[in-house]
Design a protein around this motif. Structure first.
Motif: not given
Length: 441
Positions: A98-100, A181-182, A190-196, A227-231
């Motif tokens: 997901t991109v800002n 998400p980054y 920015p770092k790519g956060v790997m969420l399974t 954004h991960i909160y909204g997602l």
């Protein structure tokens, strides 16, 4: 080691993909419910129609070579089509990055390259940066999909109209990265956060019973779903609970209040700047907000006086939580209607989560008092919500997650023996939070 366990009963995390959790058990009754409403226009999509759109979009992506191992970028405001695209990407077996929506073309291109994305999904309103960034990253016209029509690129309607059957990707939910998400943290890198899939399934289920989101209940989605909160909290938990998710593409106070009034919103999810406006702006008195029973504020800390003012003015129970992108994101939440947690606190840990309060100077656990509040320390967290790691960045991963699974949040908290935590400060050079605030859910 002074481990603080969640006061909530442990839950079983099923071995399911996110799609199977949200859509696999859709009953006829739920299929007929309204899933999404575009708040600005009133355009609605049922759960049954949404599932069909997700399946057809996944099939169209599969026909274009997208599947397990692929990464697809998604940059769009909150619209019903965002939900179709996001879950269609995951249904195809691919990973969504997901991109800002505020990113410049160069920032878009940087994330596309870093994530390894091979397709971009966006809207024409963002084309100036999204399309230019994608082209800068080497994407052809056919690899840029529009959720609306621009007369140049393939559109969502075109892909859905092909009516391809959805593929059946064989994935391991505990290992397969669903979303990337980054997170910038305080370093600006920015770092790519790997969420399974398991991370997202776990955090969706960990919110059960803490928020009054019920089948058919209208909930307001103004905080961005990229954004991960909204997602997780608005989109995935809302879908899981079969709520009616009313989207807003951007925040405007009068439109925000009109949507609460006209759509009889029961639960709204906000950030501190919205809370300040609700506490102080005279316009609030011009709208009927009696339907609103609950608000959850995250993404940054909210002081207790503002929280109290909003709660009194709107007659809604306002609570805070804590989260980080790296935690899928919600690790702490003050439950709805539980007056044992002060308005300024982030509440207790959610189910299946363990915590420690660690002195950053010594690395030793802060002594927990028999009564009252502990000394401050960095919160460490462990549980099924902890990310798999940072993409292609073992050094940052090892600096953030210990060998025995504790994630160093970088946030300074105190623990009260009444059962709640309070965020009080932030360590420097620490991993990114969900929205950049110590109380960010």
């Amino acid at each position: 080691m002074a481990v603080i366990t969640s006061p909530h009963t442990s839950i079983e995390i099923p071995d399911l993909s996110l799609y199977d959790l949200l859509f696999g058990s859709l009953s006829d009754e739920d299929a007929a419910r309204t899933a999404l409403v575009q708040g600005e226009t009133g355009r609605a999509v049922s759960y049954g129609a949404l599932k069909q759109q997700v399946d057809h979009f996944a099939g169209a992506l599969s026909a274009r070579g997208i599947g397990s191992g692929s990464v697809v970028a998604l940059q769009a405001p909150n619209l019903p089509e965002f939900v179709t695209a996001f879950h269609g990407i995951l249904r195809s077996g691919a990973t969504a990055t997901t991109v800002n929506s505020l990113y410049t073309a160069s920032e878009v291109a940087r994330q596309l390259r870093a994530s390894g994305a091979t397709m971009m999904i966006t809207v024409s309103a963002l084309a100036q940066n999204a399309v230019v960034g994608a082209e800068e990253a080497g994407f052809s016209t056919e690899r840029i999909i529009m959720l609306d029509e621009d007369g140049i690129h393939p559109s969502l309607l075109t892909l859905l109209g092909e009516e391809h059957e959805a593929p059946d990707p064989q994935i391991d939910p505990a290992e397969h990265v669903a979303v990337l998400p980054y997170s910038s943290g305080t370093t600006g890198v920015p770092k790519g956060v790997m969420l399974t899939h398991r991370n997202l399934v776990a955090n969706t289920l960990q919110l059960e019973g803490l928020l009054p989101v019920d089948p058919g209940a209208p909930i307001q989605a103004v905080l961005p779903m990229f954004h991960i909160y909204g997602l997780t909290v608005l989109m995935n938990f809302g879908l899981h609970r079969r709520a009616e998710i009313v989207t807003m593409a951007k925040f405007d106070l009068s439109e925000f209040l009109r949507i609460i009034q006209d759509h009889q919103i029961r639960v709204s999810f906000i950030a501190p700047p919205i809370a300040v406006a609700l506490a102080k702006h005279p316009m609030v008195d011009d709208y009927d907000t009696d339907s609103l029973i609950s608000m959850l504020c995250g993404a940054a800390p909210l002081d207790e006086s503002t929280a109290s003012a909003v709660s009194r003015r709107l007659g809604a129970d306002l609570r805070q939580g804590f989260g980080m992108t790296e935690l899928s994101p919600v690790s702490h939440l003050a439950p709805y209607g539980d007056d044992r947690n002060p308005l300024g606190s982030i509440g207790p840990a959610v189910a299946n989560v363990e915590c420690r309060v660690v002195d950053p100077a010594t690395g030793e656990d802060v002594e927990l008092p028999q009564e009252g509040e502990s000394a401050p320390g960095e919160m460490w967290t462990r549980g099924p919500l902890v990310m798999k790691g940072y993409l292609n960045n073992e050094e940052a991963t090892f600096a953030t997650i210990t060998e025995d699974g504790w994630l160093r949040t970088g946030d300074i908290v105190t623990y009260n023996t009444g059962g709640w935590f309070t965020a009080v400060d932030r360590l420097k050079e620490a991993p990114g939070r969900a929205g950049g605030g110590a109380a960010g859910a």
